[in-house]
Design a protein around this motif. Structure first.
Motif, PDB file in Angstrom:
ATOM      1  N   ILE A   1      22.923  55.176 -16.562  1.00 32.45           N
ATOM      2  CA  ILE A   1      21.592  55.802 -16.587  1.00 32.45           C
ATOM      3  C   ILE A   1      21.702  57.119 -15.835  1.00 32.45           C
ATOM      4  N   PRO A   2      21.985  58.219 -16.545  1.00 34.03           N
ATOM      5  CA  PRO A   2      22.156  59.496 -15.837  1.00 34.03           C
ATOM      6  C   PRO A   2      20.920  59.815 -15.001  1.00 34.03           C
ATOM      7  N   GLY A   3      21.140  60.114 -13.730  1.00 33.98           N
ATOM      8  CA  GLY A   3      20.022  60.459 -12.856  1.00 33.98           C
ATOM      9  C   GLY A   3      19.486  59.292 -12.043  1.00 33.98           C
ATOM     10  N   ILE A   4      20.011  58.088 -12.263  1.00 24.72           N
ATOM     11  CA  ILE A   4      19.471  56.954 -11.482  1.00 24.72           C
ATOM     12  C   ILE A   4      19.731  57.164  -9.994  1.00 24.72           C
ATOM     13  N   SER A   5      20.769  57.951  -9.672  1.00 26.78           N
ATOM     14  CA  SER A   5      21.063  58.202  -8.254  1.00 26.78           C
ATOM     15  C   SER A   5      19.940  58.989  -7.579  1.00 26.78           C
ATOM     16  N   GLN A   6      19.099  59.653  -8.383  1.00 30.83           N
ATOM     17  CA  GLN A   6      17.985  60.417  -7.808  1.00 30.83           C
ATOM     18  C   GLN A   6      16.726  59.567  -7.682  1.00 30.83           C
ATOM     19  N   ALA A   7      16.767  58.338  -8.180  1.00 33.89           N
ATOM     20  CA  ALA A   7      15.584  57.471  -8.110  1.00 33.89           C
ATOM     21  C   ALA A   7      15.323  57.080  -6.667  1.00 33.89           C
ATOM     22  N   ARG A   8      14.139  56.556  -6.439  1.00 33.02           N
ATOM     23  CA  ARG A   8      13.833  56.044  -5.104  1.00 33.02           C
ATOM     24  C   ARG A   8      14.362  54.620  -5.005  1.00 33.02           C
ATOM     25  N   PHE A   9      15.155  54.358  -3.979  1.00 35.24           N
ATOM     26  CA  PHE A   9      15.665  53.009  -3.766  1.00 35.24           C
ATOM     27  C   PHE A   9      14.880  52.347  -2.636  1.00 35.24           C
TER      28      PHE A   9
ATOM     29  N   GLY B   1      29.992  48.347  -9.805  1.00 34.25           N
ATOM     30  CA  GLY B   1      28.871  49.198 -10.212  1.00 34.25           C
ATOM     31  C   GLY B   1      28.678  49.321 -11.709  1.00 34.25           C
ATOM     32  N   ASP B   2      29.056  48.292 -12.464  1.00 39.10           N
ATOM     33  CA  ASP B   2      28.973  48.444 -13.919  1.00 39.10           C
ATOM     34  C   ASP B   2      27.890  47.589 -14.569  1.00 39.10           C
ATOM     35  N   ILE B   3      26.951  47.073 -13.759  1.00 40.55           N
ATOM     36  CA  ILE B   3      25.837  46.294 -14.307  1.00 40.55           C
ATOM     37  C   ILE B   3      24.530  46.867 -13.765  1.00 40.55           C
ATOM     38  N   ILE B   4      23.547  46.998 -14.631  1.00 44.56           N
ATOM     39  CA  ILE B   4      22.202  47.360 -14.163  1.00 44.56           C
ATOM     40  C   ILE B   4      21.231  46.352 -14.772  1.00 44.56           C
TER      41      ILE B   4
ATOM     42  N   PRO C   1      28.646  52.784   3.760  1.00 40.20           N
ATOM     43  CA  PRO C   1      28.147  53.953   3.022  1.00 40.20           C
ATOM     44  C   PRO C   1      28.891  54.185   1.706  1.00 40.20           C
ATOM     45  N   TRP C   2      30.208  53.908   1.692  1.00 37.19           N
ATOM     46  CA  TRP C   2      30.945  54.160   0.442  1.00 37.19           C
ATOM     47  C   TRP C   2      30.462  53.263  -0.685  1.00 37.19           C
ATOM     48  N   GLU C   3      29.965  52.078  -0.326  1.00 36.88           N
ATOM     49  CA  GLU C   3      29.474  51.180  -1.376  1.00 36.88           C
ATOM     50  C   GLU C   3      28.218  51.752  -2.019  1.00 36.88           C
ATOM     51  N   VAL C   4      27.330  52.278  -1.169  1.00 38.42           N
ATOM     52  CA  VAL C   4      26.099  52.867  -1.689  1.00 38.42           C
ATOM     53  C   VAL C   4      26.440  54.063  -2.574  1.00 38.42           C
ATOM     54  N   GLU C   5      27.352  54.904  -2.090  1.00 37.84           N
ATOM     55  CA  GLU C   5      27.750  56.087  -2.882  1.00 37.84           C
ATOM     56  C   GLU C   5      28.365  55.666  -4.213  1.00 37.84           C
ATOM     57  N   LEU C   6      29.235  54.664  -4.155  1.00 39.26           N
ATOM     58  CA  LEU C   6      29.905  54.215  -5.371  1.00 39.26           C
ATOM     59  C   LEU C   6      28.896  53.682  -6.391  1.00 39.26           C
ATOM     60  N   LEU C   7      27.953  52.867  -5.911  1.00 39.31           N
ATOM     61  CA  LEU C   7      26.985  52.285  -6.844  1.00 39.31           C
ATOM     62  C   LEU C   7      26.123  53.379  -7.475  1.00 39.31           C
ATOM     63  N   LEU C   8      25.742  54.376  -6.687  1.00 40.49           N
ATOM     64  CA  LEU C   8      24.933  55.469  -7.239  1.00 40.49           C
ATOM     65  C   LEU C   8      25.736  56.255  -8.268  1.00 40.49           C
ATOM     66  N   ARG C   9      27.000  56.524  -7.925  1.00 42.76           N
ATOM     67  CA  ARG C   9      27.856  57.310  -8.818  1.00 42.76           C
ATOM     68  C   ARG C   9      28.101  56.561 -10.126  1.00 42.76           C
ATOM     69  N   GLU C  10      28.420  55.273 -10.015  1.00 48.23           N
ATOM     70  CA  GLU C  10      28.680  54.483 -11.219  1.00 48.23           C
ATOM     71  C   GLU C  10      27.391  54.270 -12.012  1.00 48.23           C
ATOM     72  N   GLY C  11      26.285  54.071 -11.303  1.00 49.18           N
ATOM     73  CA  GLY C  11      24.999  53.873 -11.971  1.00 49.18           C
ATOM     74  C   GLY C  11      24.641  55.056 -12.855  1.00 49.18           C
ATOM     75  N   ASP C  12      24.975  56.249 -12.395  1.00 52.44           N
ATOM     76  CA  ASP C  12      24.689  57.465 -13.169  1.00 52.44           C
ATOM     77  C   ASP C  12      25.392  57.462 -14.523  1.00 52.44           C
ATOM     78  N   LYS C  13      26.484  56.710 -14.633  1.00 51.53           N
ATOM     79  CA  LYS C  13      27.212  56.710 -15.903  1.00 51.53           C
ATOM     80  C   LYS C  13      26.464  55.910 -16.971  1.00 51.53           C
TER      81      LYS C  13
END
Lengths: 413, 577
Positions: free
Chosen positions: B297-305, B254-257, B283-295
Motif C-alpha cells: 500500500i504505497p504511502g501507508i508509512s505516512q498513515a497515523r499509527f 512485513g508482507d501481510i496487511i 526501532p528497526w522493526e518499526v522502520e522495516l514494517l513501514l518500508r515493507e508496508g509501502d510496497k
C-alpha cells in the motif's frame, strides 16, 4: 499596516495581543484554531511540581528562583503578569483569585486528587481543600464525564470529609446526548437554575458545601452561580470535567470580548503555513485558503502556536521535528529513542516535551549561537523550550507570563 | 489449601488451551483450565488476526497449508461470528516478479485452496490503495479473525459442556506423585486475585502454555525447547483496505496487511528471543514494517499509527537451531512419558491460531489414548455460542448504535463501546483490570488510546463497586458471550447483586494508562504524538492522576510498578502488546 500579528489564539497569544494593544499597537491575531483552554480546567496553574520531585510546590513565588536558569519564568516577571491577568479578569466580569497567602490553592480534580493551582475562577474557589466544611459532590445521573463517587472516595482517602449524591438529568435537560457544554447552555436558563437549586436543597445538609460538575452556565454563568448559592444557602463550587471545558470556554470568551473592545481582530480558521523574509526581517506570513495563500503583512510577528499539543511543533517517524511556521531551530533531540521514558507517569516527564524554540531575554527566537533568527519575530507560550508546562502544572502560568512579556517586548521594539 | 480433583488439567488460556478444554469437556472429561492472566493475554491476543487460507504456506510448508484451508472452512461454521469474511489477495509487486507466483498458483491448485487470478483493474477497483504497479493478483479465502471473541466464545462453549475456566490462576509448579517423581499428578497454582494457592489434582495434565510451555515443563524436570519467535505488528488508525493483502513470495517480514475491526495491521517481523515476557520493539522493526508496508500500500508509512505490539510464536522443532522465520509452523503433541519418561503430562506446542481447533483435537486424542478412553472428537461439527449471528462486519456497532439511539451511552467513542457493554462484560467475564475489558469490548483500542474512556471506565466500575457488595456466581448458561461486542444486545442492564474483583479505581486507571503507553512508545510521532499530549493534559494537568491515593500500590497489572521495579525504556516496550 498592522504593527503586530500574533499567530495563535490560545492564552499566550491572547495575552500577548492584549498587552501590545494596551501599549498602543495595532494588533491582529491569526490562528488555525482555538487554544488549549477548551481542554483545560479553566484555572491558572503557575507551578505545581518540580520535575523529578514528588514534593509539590507550596508557593510558586518562593519556587521561581529555584528553577533552572533557562526556564521561561526566569526571563520575565511572572508574578507581575499574573497580577495583571487577575486584574484583567475582574475588569471583564470573570474574576479570578488565589489563596490568601502566597501559596498554591488545592482544588479537587475530576478524579478526586488535590490539584495545585494559582488562580481559579470564583466558581471554583469554594472547593479549596484547606477549608474544613464537608463536601457534597453532586453528579448528574446520565452525564458521562463526571463521577461523584470516585471524587468523594478519593477525597476521603486524603482526609477530607466528602460524600456523593446524584440529581437526575431531567432537572437540566430532556436531551440524553448532552456533553458538558450543552448542559451549561441549558443552565443559562434561570428556570432550570431554580429547578436544579431545589433538587440540591433536598439533599444538602447544613454546613456542607456543594461540588458540581463545571456546567453552571456559559453566557449567564454569574447568574447561575448566584442563584444556586442563594437558593441552597450553601457554598457552591465547580469541579472541571473532561474536555470540552466549560470554565475554559468562559475564560476564552471573556478574553476575546476584551480583545474586541481593544480593537484587536481575531481571525480563527487561518492556518499559517508559510512566510516570506527579506533578509533578517519577516515581510509577511501566509495562511491557507481554498484558492491562493492569503498574505498577512505587519511590522512585527509574534509566534504563539503552542507546542506539540497546539500544533506549533510537528514531528515525523524519522525523528525529525520542526517548528510549523518559520522552521525555527528546536532544542529537541533528533532520535525518537531519546524522546520518552518508560513510565507514562514518570515524575521526570518525557524529554521531548521540554523541547521547543529557545529565546533570548526579550523573547526573540535565537539560533544555536544565541543570535535572533529574525529581527522582527517574538515567541511565547507552549512553543518555548526548557519547560514542560503540563508536567510542572504551569501551563496557563507560563502562557500568561511569557505572553505578557513577549507582547511587551514586541510592542516596545 | 483448597483442592480441586479433575480428569484433565489444561494450562494456558490462549486459543489452544481453551480449545483443548472445549474438546475435552465435549468428550465428557472433567476439565479444569488455568490461565495466569486473562484469557488471550498471551500470543492469542497479540496476533494480527489473519484467518489463513493456507496460501501463505503453500510452497514452503504444504502440510501446514493443507491444515489451514481445512480449519479455515471449519471455523467459518463453528466460529462464524468471530470472523469477518474479507477474502485475501496475494499480490505480485514489482519486486516479486519471478518463478514464485506460478509455483504458488500450482501449489494452491494441488492442495485444493481456491485461488483465482484477477485482473489488476478488478483488484484496484476492490482495493484502490493497493500498489497499482502490481503485476498479478490472486484471490484466496483468507479472512480476519477476532481472536478475543473466538476464545471467549470457545471458553463459554467449554463451560456449558462442564469445564471450569480459571483465569488469573498462575501455575507455581507441576506436582510429582508421592514416591514417584516420574509422574505428574496436577499442579499447584496461585489464585492471583485472592493471593492464595490452590492444588489441582488431575489424571492428566496438558501443557498448552504456548511460548511459556518450556517454563511449565521445567517444573517437572522436562526440557521443551520452545523457539520463541517474536512478531511485531503496527496498527494504522483506519481501515485502509477491506481485503487481506499478502505479498506473493516466500513468507518474510512485513508482507501481510490485515484489515481488522477499525484498524489496518501490518505484520510481522520474526525474531528469535530469549524470554517471552520481555519483548522489546526495536526501532528497526518499526522502520522495516513501514518500508515493507509501502510496497503493498504505497504511502501507508505516512498513515497515523495508533499502536505497536509484539506476540511470541510458540514455535517448536526438536533439535532445531536456525532462524525462527524458518522454523516450521507445524504443531506437535509431546508425550512426555514416551519422550522423557515422565507420565501424566502432555505438551501441545507450535501451530498457529487458524489451526487451534485441530491442535486441540490431536491433543485430546492423545489424552484419550493415555487414559484408555475411546471418545470421538466433535468440535468440527459443534458451533460455539454466538454463531447464529453470522460473520461480523466493520459497521455492525455503528449500525446498532444508530438504530437503537445509543449515542448518549458511549463510554468509548473511538470503538463505540456503550456503558452497558462495559458493565455486562465486567459482571459476566472475570474482570480484574481495564485491560481485561479491552479484550472483551475493545475499550481504549482506538485513536485516543484510552484518553477519554480510561477515566470513564474507572469511574463506572467504581460506581458498580459502591452499589454492589454481594457476589454472583458466574453462570455461562444465563449470559451470552456473543453479546459482548454488541451495542444493541446490551441495551438493558440486568439488575442484581454481584461483586467486581477489580482493584481500586485509581489502580485501574494508572495500570491501563501505562499499558496503553507501552504500545504507543514505538509509534509516537505526528498526529498520534499530539493526541498523546492531549492525554497527558487530561491525566496530569486536569486530573492530577499521578498524585492519587494508592499510587504506589500493587495490582494484578502492576508488575511494572512493583515486582520488577522500574528500568529502561527498552525494558518496558517489552511487556507489550
Amino acid at each position: 499596516m498592522l504593527d503586530l500579528i500574533v499567530i495563535g489564539a490560545g492564552l499566550s497569544g491572547m495575552l500577548a495581543a492584549h498587552t501590545a494593544a494596551r501599549a498602543g499597537a495595532r494588533v491582529a491575531i491569526v490562528s488555525k484554531g482555538l487554544g488549549a483552554l477548551h481542554w483545560s480546567a479553566g484555572t491558572i496553574d503557575a507551578l505545581g511540581y518540580f520535575p523529578d520531585e514528588k514534593t509539590p510546590v507550596s508557593s510558586p513565588l518562593a519556587a521561581l528562583p529555584m528553577l533552572a536558569p533557562n526556564h521561561p519564568y526566569t526571563l520575565c516577571d511572572a508574578p507581575a503578569a499574573w497580577r495583571e491577568f487577575a486584574a484583567l479578569t475582574h475588569a471583564c466580569g470573570l474574576p479570578y483569585a488565589g489563596a490568601n497567602a502566597d501559596a498554591n490553592l488545592w482544588l479537587p480534580s475530576p478524579a478526586g486528587a488535590a490539584r495545585p493551582t494559582w488562580l481559579a475562577p470564583r466558581a471554583q474557589l469554594a472547593g479549596d481543600l484547606a477549608r474544613a466544611e464537608p463536601m457534597l459532590i453532586v453528579g448528574v445521573r446520565g452525564m458521562r464525564d463526571f463521577f461523584p463517587e470516585l471524587i468523594a472516595e478519593n477525597l476521603r482517602k486524603q482526609n477530607h470529609a466528602a460524600r456523593a449524591a446524584f440529581v437526575p438529568l431531567e432537572v437540566i435537560t430532556a436531551r440524553h446526548d448532552s456533553n458538558s457544554v450543552q448542559l451549561a447552555h441549558a443552565l443559562d436558563d434561570p428556570a432550570r437554575q431554580l429547578k436544579l437549586a431545589r433538587e440540591l436543597k433536598k439533599i444538602v445538609q447544613r454546613g456542607e458545601r456543594i461540588g458540581l460538575p463545571a456546567i453552571l452556565g456559559l453566557d449567564n454563568h454569574p447568574n447561575a452561580f448566584q442563584t444556586l448559592e442563594a437558593e441552597t444557602g450553601a457554598a457552591i463550587f465547580e469541579i472541571p470535567t473532561l474536555p470540552p471545558s466549560v470554565p475554559g470556554i468562559r475564560l476564552n470568551d471573556a478574553l476575546r470580548r476584551e480583545l474586541h473592545r481593544l480593537g484587536v481582530r481575531v481571525d480563527v480558521n487561518m492556518d499559517v503555513r508559510g512566510f516570506h523574509a527579506d533578509g533578517a526581517r519577516i515581510a509577511f506570513v501566509e495562511s491557507e485558503t481554498s484558492g491562493q495563500p492569503l498574505k498577512h503583512r505587519a511590522e512585527k510577528f509574534l509566534l504563539a502556536t503552542g507546542g506539540i499539543l497546539g500544533g506549533g511543533i510537528q514531528s515525523d517517524p524519522t525523528g525529525k521535528t520542526w517548528e510549523a511556521v518559520f522552521d525555527l531551530p528546536l532544542t529537541i533531540a533528533p532520535n525518537r529513542g531519546d524522546w520518552f521514558r518508560a513510565r507514562f507517569f514518570d515524575p521526570a516527564g518525557h524529554p521531548i516535551f521540554r523541547g521547543g524554540v529557545a529565546v533570548n531575554r526579550v523573547f526573540q527566537p535565537v539560533n544555536a549561537h544565541g543570535a535572533p533568527v529574525y529581527a522582527n519575530l517574538w515567541a511565547a507560550g507552549g512553543v518555548l523550550a526548557h519547560a514542560d508546562p503540563i508536567l510542572e502544572r504551569s501551563l496557563e502560568g507560563v502562557a500568561i507570563a511569557t505572553g505578557v512579556a513577549a507582547g511587551k517586548f514586541a510592542s516596545q521594539a | 489449601m483448597p483442592k480441586i480433583e479433575t480428569d484433565l488439567l489444561v494450562i494456558g488460556g490462549g486459543a489452544t488451551g481453551v480449545g483443548v478444554a472445549w474438546d475435552a469437556a465435549l468428550r465428557g472429561f472433567r476439565t479444569v483450565l488455568v490461565e495466569k492472566r486473562d484469557l488471550t493475554h498471551g500470543t492469542t491476543g497479540r496476533y494480527h488476526g489473519l484467518l489463513h487460507s493456507g496460501g501463505r504456506y503453500v510452497v514452503k510448508d504444504p502440510h501446514s497449508a493443507e491444515e489451514c484451508i481445512r480449519e479455515n472452512r471449519i471455523l467459518r461454521k463453528t466460529h462464524a461470528h468471530c470472523i469477518e469474511d474479507t477474502g485475501g489477495f496475494f499480490v505480485v509487486t514489482p519486486e516479486d516478479v519471478n518463478a514464485y507466483p506460478d509455483q504458488f498458483q500450482a501449489a494452491c491448485k494441488n492442495l485444493g485452496i481456491p485461488c483465482e487470478e484477477i485482473s489488476l483493474r478488478a483488484a484496484l477497483q476492490r482495493e484502490p490503495l493497493m500498489n497499482p504497479r502490481a503485476a498479478r493478483v490472486f484471490v484466496v479465502p483468507d479472512g480476519a479473525a477476532d481472536s478475543f471473541q473466538a476464545t471467549h466464545s470457545t471458553a463459554q462453549a467449554a463451560q456449558i459442556a462442564g469445564a471450569q475456566i480459571l483465569n488469573y490462576h498462575e501455575v507455581v509448579a507441576l506436582i510429582p506423585a508421592e514416591g514417584d517423581p516420574a509422574r505428574v499428578v496436577g499442579a499447584r497454582v496461585r489464585d492471583v486475585a485472592r493471593g492464595e494457592d490452590v492444588e489441582i489434582r488431575a489424571a492428566l495434565t496438558i501443557n498448552a502454555a504456548g511460548a511459556w510451555a518450556g517454563v511449565i515443563a521445567r517444573t517437572a524436570g522436562v526440557t521443551v525447547n520452545v523457539i520463541p519467535g517474536k512478531g511485531t505488528m503496527l496498527a494504522a488508525n483506519h481501515r485502509l483496505i477491506n481485503t487481506v493483502l499478502n505479498r506473493c513470495k516466500m513468507p518474510d517480514d512485513g508482507d501481510i496487511i490485515v484489515p481488522i475491526h477499525t484498524v489496518t495491521v501490518i505484520g510481522t517481523t520474526d525474531e528469535k528471543v530469549q524470554d517471552p515476557e520481555h519483548l522489546t520493539i526495536e526501532p528497526w522493526e518499526v522502520e522495516l514494517l513501514l518500508r515493507e508496508g509501502d510496497k503493498l500500500i504505497p504511502g501507508i508509512s505516512q498513515a497515523r499509527f495508533v499502536r505497536a505490539w509484539a506476540g511470541v510464536r510458540p514455535l517448536y522443532q526438536e533439535h532445531y537451531a536456525g532462524a525462527s522465520r524458518d522454523a516450521t509452523r507445524d504443531f506437535v503433541v509431546l508425550d512426555h512419558a514416551a519422550r522423557d519418561g515422565v507420565a501424566g503430562l502432555l505438551t501441545i506446542i507450535g501451530g498457529k491460531w487458524t489451526t487451534f481447533r485441530l491442535m486441540a483435537e490431536k491433543t485430546v486424542d492423545k489424552a484419550c489414548e493415555q487414559l484408555g478412553a475411546r471418545k470421538p472428537c466433535s468440535t468440527a461439527e459443534t458451533p460455539v455460542p454466538g454463531v447464529e449471528h453470522g460473520h461480523y462486519w466493520l459497521g455492525h456497532r455503528l449500525r446498532e448504535v444508530e438504530q437503537n439511539h445509543l449515542q448518549s451511552e458511549l463510554v468509548c467513542e473511538c470503538e463505540l463501546v456503550t456503558r452497558a457493554m462495559l458493565e455486562n462484560a465486567a459482571r459476566n467475564n472475570p474482570t480484574l483490570t481495564l485491560d481485561d475489558l479491552r479484550r472483551d469490548v475493545r475499550l481504549g483500542m482506538g485513536p485516543c488510546q484510552g484518553g477519554f474512556c480510561t477515566y470513564r471506565a474507572a469511574g463506572i466500575l467504581h460506581e458498580l463497586q459502591v452499589q454492589n457488595s454481594q457476589s454472583k456466581i458466574q453462570d455461562p448458561n444465563t449470559w451470552h458471550v456473543a453479546d459482548l461486542q454488541s451495542p444493541a444486545r446490551n441495551a438493558k442492564l440486568e439488575i442484581g447483586n454481584w461483586k467486581l474483583g477489580v482493584g481500586t479505581p485509581n489502580l485501574l486507571l494508572r495500570d491501563f494508562l501505562q499499558e496503553r503507553w507501552k504500545g504507543l512508545l514505538p509509534i509516537l510521532w505526528g498526529r498520534q504524538l499530539k493526541q498523546e499530549r492531549l492525554d497527558e493534559l487530561i491525566y496530569l494537568a486536569l486530573m492530577n492522576a499521578d498524585h492519587l491515593p494508592d499510587e504506589d500500590a500493587v495490582s494484578p497489572m502492576s508488575d511494572f510498578y512493583s515486582r520488577r521495579g522500574i528500568s529502561t525504556t527498552a525494558d518496558t516496550e517489552a511487556r507489550d502488546a
